[in-house]
Design an enzyme around this catalytic site. Structure first.
Site, PDB file in Angstrom:
ATOM      1  N   ARG A  88       0.855  -1.189   0.000  1.00 19.44           N
ATOM      2  CA  ARG A  88       0.000   0.000   0.000  1.00 19.44           C
ATOM      3  C   ARG A  88       0.890   1.238   0.000  1.00 19.44           C
ATOM      4  O   ARG A  88       1.855   1.325   0.770  1.00 19.44           O
ATOM      5  CB  ARG A  88      -0.905  -0.032   1.234  1.00 19.44           C
ATOM      6  CG  ARG A  88      -1.601   1.268   1.499  1.00 19.44           C
ATOM      7  CD  ARG A  88      -2.801   1.147   2.395  1.00 19.44           C
ATOM      8  NE  ARG A  88      -3.075   2.405   3.066  1.00 19.44           N
ATOM      9  CZ  ARG A  88      -3.500   3.514   2.459  1.00 19.44           C
ATOM     10  NH1 ARG A  88      -3.704   3.536   1.154  1.00 19.44           N
ATOM     11  NH2 ARG A  88      -3.705   4.613   3.147  1.00 19.44           N
ATOM     12  N   VAL A  89       0.596   2.183  -0.883  1.00 19.60           N
ATOM     13  CA  VAL A  89       1.296   3.470  -0.895  1.00 19.60           C
ATOM     14  C   VAL A  89       0.243   4.542  -0.668  1.00 19.60           C
ATOM     15  O   VAL A  89      -0.628   4.751  -1.501  1.00 19.60           O
ATOM     16  CB  VAL A  89       2.081   3.689  -2.221  1.00 19.60           C
ATOM     17  CG1 VAL A  89       3.368   2.881  -2.235  1.00 19.60           C
ATOM     18  CG2 VAL A  89       1.263   3.360  -3.460  1.00 19.60           C
ATOM     19  N   GLU A 180      -4.411   6.316   9.329  1.00 16.37           N
ATOM     20  CA  GLU A 180      -4.865   6.157   7.946  1.00 16.37           C
ATOM     21  C   GLU A 180      -6.078   5.229   8.020  1.00 16.37           C
ATOM     22  O   GLU A 180      -6.659   5.103   9.086  1.00 16.37           O
ATOM     23  CB  GLU A 180      -3.718   5.646   7.052  1.00 16.37           C
ATOM     24  CG  GLU A 180      -3.025   4.390   7.548  1.00 16.37           C
ATOM     25  CD  GLU A 180      -3.715   3.130   7.117  1.00 16.37           C
ATOM     26  OE1 GLU A 180      -3.799   2.901   5.901  1.00 16.37           O
ATOM     27  OE2 GLU A 180      -4.144   2.322   7.973  1.00 16.37           O
ATOM     28  N   GLU A 182      -6.715   1.937   5.990  1.00 16.24           N
ATOM     29  CA  GLU A 182      -6.786   0.684   5.217  1.00 16.24           C
ATOM     30  C   GLU A 182      -5.861  -0.450   5.666  1.00 16.24           C
ATOM     31  O   GLU A 182      -6.162  -1.629   5.434  1.00 16.24           O
ATOM     32  CB  GLU A 182      -6.454   0.962   3.730  1.00 16.24           C
ATOM     33  CG  GLU A 182      -7.469   1.790   2.985  1.00 16.24           C
ATOM     34  CD  GLU A 182      -7.319   3.285   3.214  1.00 16.24           C
ATOM     35  OE1 GLU A 182      -6.249   3.696   3.713  1.00 16.24           O
ATOM     36  OE2 GLU A 182      -8.250   4.051   2.938  1.00 16.24           O
ATOM     37  N   ASP A 205      -0.322  15.398   6.852  1.00 14.50           N
ATOM     38  CA  ASP A 205      -0.789  16.393   7.825  1.00 14.50           C
ATOM     39  C   ASP A 205      -0.408  15.936   9.232  1.00 14.50           C
ATOM     40  O   ASP A 205      -0.131  14.758   9.442  1.00 14.50           O
ATOM     41  CB  ASP A 205      -2.304  16.614   7.708  1.00 14.50           C
ATOM     42  CG  ASP A 205      -3.093  15.322   7.677  1.00 14.50           C
ATOM     43  OD1 ASP A 205      -3.075  14.645   6.633  1.00 14.50           O
ATOM     44  OD2 ASP A 205      -3.681  14.958   8.702  1.00 14.50           O
TER      45      ASP A 205
HETATM   46  N1  HPA Z   1      -7.126  10.487   9.132  1.00 11.62           N
HETATM   47  C1  HPA Z   1      -7.337   9.363   8.432  1.00 11.62           C
HETATM   48  N2  HPA Z   1      -6.717   9.086   7.305  1.00 11.62           N
HETATM   49  C2  HPA Z   1      -5.816   9.973   6.846  1.00 11.62           C
HETATM   50  C3  HPA Z   1      -5.545  11.157   7.514  1.00 11.62           C
HETATM   51  C4  HPA Z   1      -6.228  11.416   8.725  1.00 11.62           C
HETATM   52  O1  HPA Z   1      -6.026  12.458   9.372  1.00 11.62           O
HETATM   53  N3  HPA Z   1      -4.620  11.858   6.796  1.00 11.62           N
HETATM   54  C5  HPA Z   1      -4.323  11.086   5.708  1.00 11.62           C
HETATM   55  N4  HPA Z   1      -5.050   9.948   5.733  1.00 11.62           N
END
Ligand code: HPA
Length: 236
Positions: A88-89, A180, A182, A205
């Site tokens: 997974r990427v 994330e 998955e 983020d």
């Molecule tokens: N939450 C869930 N999945 C994500 C997030 C997040 O803040 N940022 C990137 N994928």
């Protein structure tokens, strides 16, 4: 023969496959990182391609967002198309001060609140979905030889993106590095079928600081993650 969700023929998909959530990311990877890539599916606009990287056949397939969507594609890829190394990427949100914006994170384990785990294991067992050690080791070695910094540890595969009640402080206290949606599903299906899986992420983020990557920073980290993922995919 095509499956309900993947419009390919047997043999169209390589044993080594990269799995972004976003189907347009799959197209971007195919066009920019693989040689001679050909689309093998566009069912539901979830795109899949096969090409080569350094002469080795590699596929790339969108999975959609969340464990249930990923599990549909991964089940068919493993059981109908014979995929053996699934990487997974994706992107993740950082939850911990050890992890910085633009880092590449590798999921050694994937903790989850997904009820799918209860439907598989029942209430008494809290299964620990783990990365394949061989792929994990290869990814860390690839990062070292490319002189790229990676952080390895536990991620949280959340069922709910907009979750006002999630206790991030508790997850952080127990060493969860990022969130994330998955990887716990990927690791569980791979374990069931005795095939190899790994999740690699760019930190898009930061939940502690509220920072987010600029488009340019996202692109650079994405390139770093892709180099690591592709070198890992083709390593024996
Ligand atoms: N939450 C869930 N999945 C994500 C997030 C997040 O803040 N940022 C990137 N994928």
């Amino acid at each position: 023969m095509a499956t309900p969700h993947i419009g390919a023929e047997k043999g169209d998909i390589a044993e080594r496959i990269l799995l972004p959530g976003d189907p347009l990311r799959a197209k971007f990877i195919a066009e920019n990182f693989l040689d001679g890539a050909k689309e093998y599916t566009h069912v539901r606009n979830i795109l899949g391609y096969t090409g080569t990287y350094k002469g080795v056949p590699v596929s790339v397939q969108g999975t959609g967002m969340g464990i249930p969507s990923l599990m549909i594609y991964v089940h068919e890829l493993i059981h109908e198309f014979g995929c053996k190394k699934l990487i997974r990427v994706g992107t993740c949100g950082a939850m911990h001060k050890k992890v910085h914006l633009r880092d590449v994170l590798i999921a050694q384990g994937a903790t989850t609140d997904s009820s799918i785990m209860k439907s598989i294991f029942g209430l008494a067992i809290n299964y620990a979905p783990l990365a394949d050690f061989n792929l994990l080791e290869k990814a860390v070695n690839a990062a070292r030889s490319l002189d790229l910094r990676v952080t390895v540890g536990n991620v949280f595969s959340a069922d709910r993106f907009y979750d006002p009640d999630v206790d991030n402080d508790r997850l952080r206290k127990y060493g969860i590095l990022g969130v994330e949606m998955e990887t716990a599903g990927l690791y569980t299906l791979a374990a069931e079928a005795d095939v190899q899986a790994l999740g690699i992420f760019t930190v898009s983020d930061h939940l502690l600081t509220g920072e987010a990557c600029t488009a340019e920073e996202r692109q650079t980290t994405f390139q770093d993650m892709m180099k690591i993922a592709l070198e890992t995919a083709i390593a024996d």
